[in-house]
Design a protein around this motif. Structure first.
Motif, short mmCIF file in Angstrom:
data_model
loop_
_atom_site.label_atom_id
_atom_site.label_comp_id
_atom_site.label_asym_id
_atom_site.label_seq_id
_atom_site.Cartn_x
_atom_site.Cartn_y
_atom_site.Cartn_z
N LEU A 217 -2.28 -18.21 24.97
CA LEU A 217 -1.92 -17.10 24.08
C LEU A 217 -0.84 -16.28 24.78
N ASN A 219 1.30 -13.08 24.74
CA ASN A 219 1.28 -11.76 24.10
C ASN A 219 2.59 -11.06 24.36
N TYR A 221 4.28 -7.33 23.88
CA TYR A 221 3.99 -5.95 23.54
C TYR A 221 5.31 -5.17 23.52
N PHE A 233 -3.97 -4.31 23.28
CA PHE A 233 -5.15 -5.18 23.15
C PHE A 233 -6.36 -4.25 23.21
N HIS A 236 -12.07 -5.49 25.35
CA HIS A 236 -12.80 -6.72 25.02
C HIS A 236 -13.12 -7.47 26.31
N ASP A 238 -13.34 -11.63 27.51
CA ASP A 238 -12.85 -12.91 26.96
C ASP A 238 -14.05 -13.81 26.70
N LEU A 245 -3.99 -15.68 33.79
CA LEU A 245 -3.01 -14.84 33.09
C LEU A 245 -1.79 -14.55 33.95
N LEU A 253 -2.12 -4.00 31.74
CA LEU A 253 -3.50 -4.51 31.74
C LEU A 253 -4.40 -3.59 32.58
N HIS A 292 -11.72 -5.39 29.43
CA HIS A 292 -10.35 -4.99 29.78
C HIS A 292 -9.57 -4.68 28.51
N VAL A 294 -5.23 -3.46 26.99
CA VAL A 294 -3.81 -3.36 27.34
C VAL A 294 -3.22 -2.11 26.70
N ARG A 302 6.57 -5.66 27.19
CA ARG A 302 5.79 -6.37 28.21
C ARG A 302 5.35 -7.70 27.63
N SER A 304 2.77 -11.17 28.41
CA SER A 304 1.78 -11.83 29.27
C SER A 304 1.49 -13.21 28.67
N ALA A 306 -1.64 -15.75 28.56
CA ALA A 306 -3.06 -15.87 28.90
C ALA A 306 -3.55 -17.26 28.53
C1 OGA Z 1 -6.10 -11.55 26.64
C2 OGA Z 1 -5.80 -10.36 27.46
C3 OGA Z 1 -4.18 -9.17 28.78
C4 OGA Z 1 -2.71 -8.97 28.91
O1 OGA Z 1 -5.13 -12.23 26.20
O2 OGA Z 1 -7.30 -11.83 26.43
O3 OGA Z 1 -6.70 -9.65 27.82
O4 OGA Z 1 -2.29 -8.47 29.94
N1 OGA Z 1 -4.52 -10.15 27.82
O5 OGA Z 1 -1.99 -9.29 27.97
#
Ligand code: OGA
Ligand code: NI
Length: 371
Positions: A217, A219, A221, A233, A236, A238, A245, A253, A292, A294, A302, A304, A306
């Protein structure tokens, strides 16, 4: 043609229209962020009074893997550091892991910098991370708080359908497929350290997962005109087994520790690893799958990447019998992974309590409440 067939054809047509409508109505946050001075109401997150700590010395442990050229003493150190971090924080970062992260990071950033029309060619057809695709919303419910984030989701094991993956930038497929392979290997090595860390044979946890179900995934931002009002985020844990990641250089994060949000310091080239729900269950709570979230910022986008390692949806997982005794009573019940995911998707972060045996004895880190 008999009635049932006509009905099901009609249903299929309706479904097609629905899917089409979803794709058409999808507005990437990246586009919103360019023009707005205020965030739309449906992006405003519930207020959260938990303080944030941002001091490198107080962040998650960093483990040096020495490019896996480990003497027996270094091996023992790595096992000890990873096991301690996984029970105290549920998170750690690894350096000198030998993986080329620059190529997939650049290819992913280049993808998100493509024109909107090009990215929308890969729009996800369904909610809920069921198939490959680009998207932003994770639910179409009217009251769902939207995240200040766009994503690209790829299924990477057991099957990869490269035909669905972005054709632009040209190096994308190769770079991400390479990362998926590298992450499979690293996850298996880390599972080995984690098994040894609780006194089990090296291949114990890897065997519990069987043929891995792996996905990536990415991400993205975007900068936000009112960053304090939204979340990239939501809080949550995982729901898979282990998450690997890649952060870029922009912080965002945060991990819940002693009722504070601790910023995971972005270390160039490092890989952040966190224990996810299935491993907490398999380890009978020795390792913790920690909440955690975000946060986003005003000006710097930003990104990431994952990568989730878990078992197939129809596999069952159970706490290791070796980790249950008088001193460590069984905390979790066996679950089928697919049922568990459904529960978490339905109930949000508290869905995790589904795997607890005794609902009165929730560990503190499971009691996260939105404020
Ligand atoms: C996730 C998550 C954190 C990030 O994808 O489950 O927590 O830094 N990502 O994007
Ligand atoms: Ni996560």
């Amino acid at each position: 043609m008999y009635k049932g067939a006509i009905k099901s054809r009609k249903k299929r047509k309706e479904k097609k229209r629905e899917v089409f409508a979803m794709v058409a109505e999808f507005v990437p946050v990246q586009e919103l962020g360019k023009s707005l001075k205020e965030v739309p109401k449906n992006y405003i997150a519930p207020e959260d009074k938990i303080p944030v700590v941002n001091e490198p010395g107080k962040s998650v442990p960093v483990v040096d893997l020495c490019d896996f050229d480990l003497s027996p003493e270094q091996h023992e150190r790595v096992v000890h550091e990873i096991a301690t971090a996984s029970s105290e924080w549920g998170f750690f970062q690894v350096i000198n892991h030998g993986i080329d992260v620059a190529k997939p990071q650049k290819a992913s950033r280049d993808f998100f910098e493509l024109p909107k029309e090009e990215k929308l060619k890969y729009a996800a057809k369904e909610y809920g991370f069921k198939s490959d695709g680009y998207g932003s919303k994770i639910s179409n419910a009217d009251d769902a708080v939207q995240l200040w984030r766009d994503f690209l989701f790829l299924c990477t094991s057991p099957k990869r359908n490269l035909d669905n993956w972005p054709a632009q930038p040209p190096e994308y497929k190769e770079a991400m497929s390479g990362l998926a392979d590298d992450f499979l290997m690293l996850a298996k090595k880390v599972l080995g350290f984690l098994s040894e860390g609780v006194g089990l044979p090296t291949d114990y946890f890897e065997k519990c997962f069987g043929i891995p179900n792996q996905s990536i995934l990415t991400n993205y931002y975007p900068g936000c005109p009112e960053p304090d009002k939204v979340l990239g985020f939501m809080p949550h844990s995982d729901f898979g087994g282990l998450t690997l990641l890649l952060q870029d250089g922009v912080p965002g994060l945060q991990v819940l520790k002693n009722n504070t949000w601790v910023v995971v310091e972005p270390i160039p080239g490092a890989i952040t690893i966190n224990i996810s729900d299935l491993l907490e269950l398999m380890s009978n709570g020795r390792y913790r799958s920690v909440i955690h979230r975000v946060q986003v910022n005003a000006s710097r986008p930003r990104m990431s990447i994952a990568c989730n390692y878990s078992c197939s949806f129809d596999s069952g997982v159970a706490p290791a019998p070796e980790l249950i005794d008088e001193e460590h009573p069984q905390l979790y019940k066996p679950v089928k992974f697919g049922d568990y995911v459904q529960e978490v998707v339905k109930k949000g972060p508290t869905g995790k309590s589904y795997m607890l045996i005794n609902h009165d004895s929730k560990p503190e880190y499971m009691l996260f409440q939105k404020h």
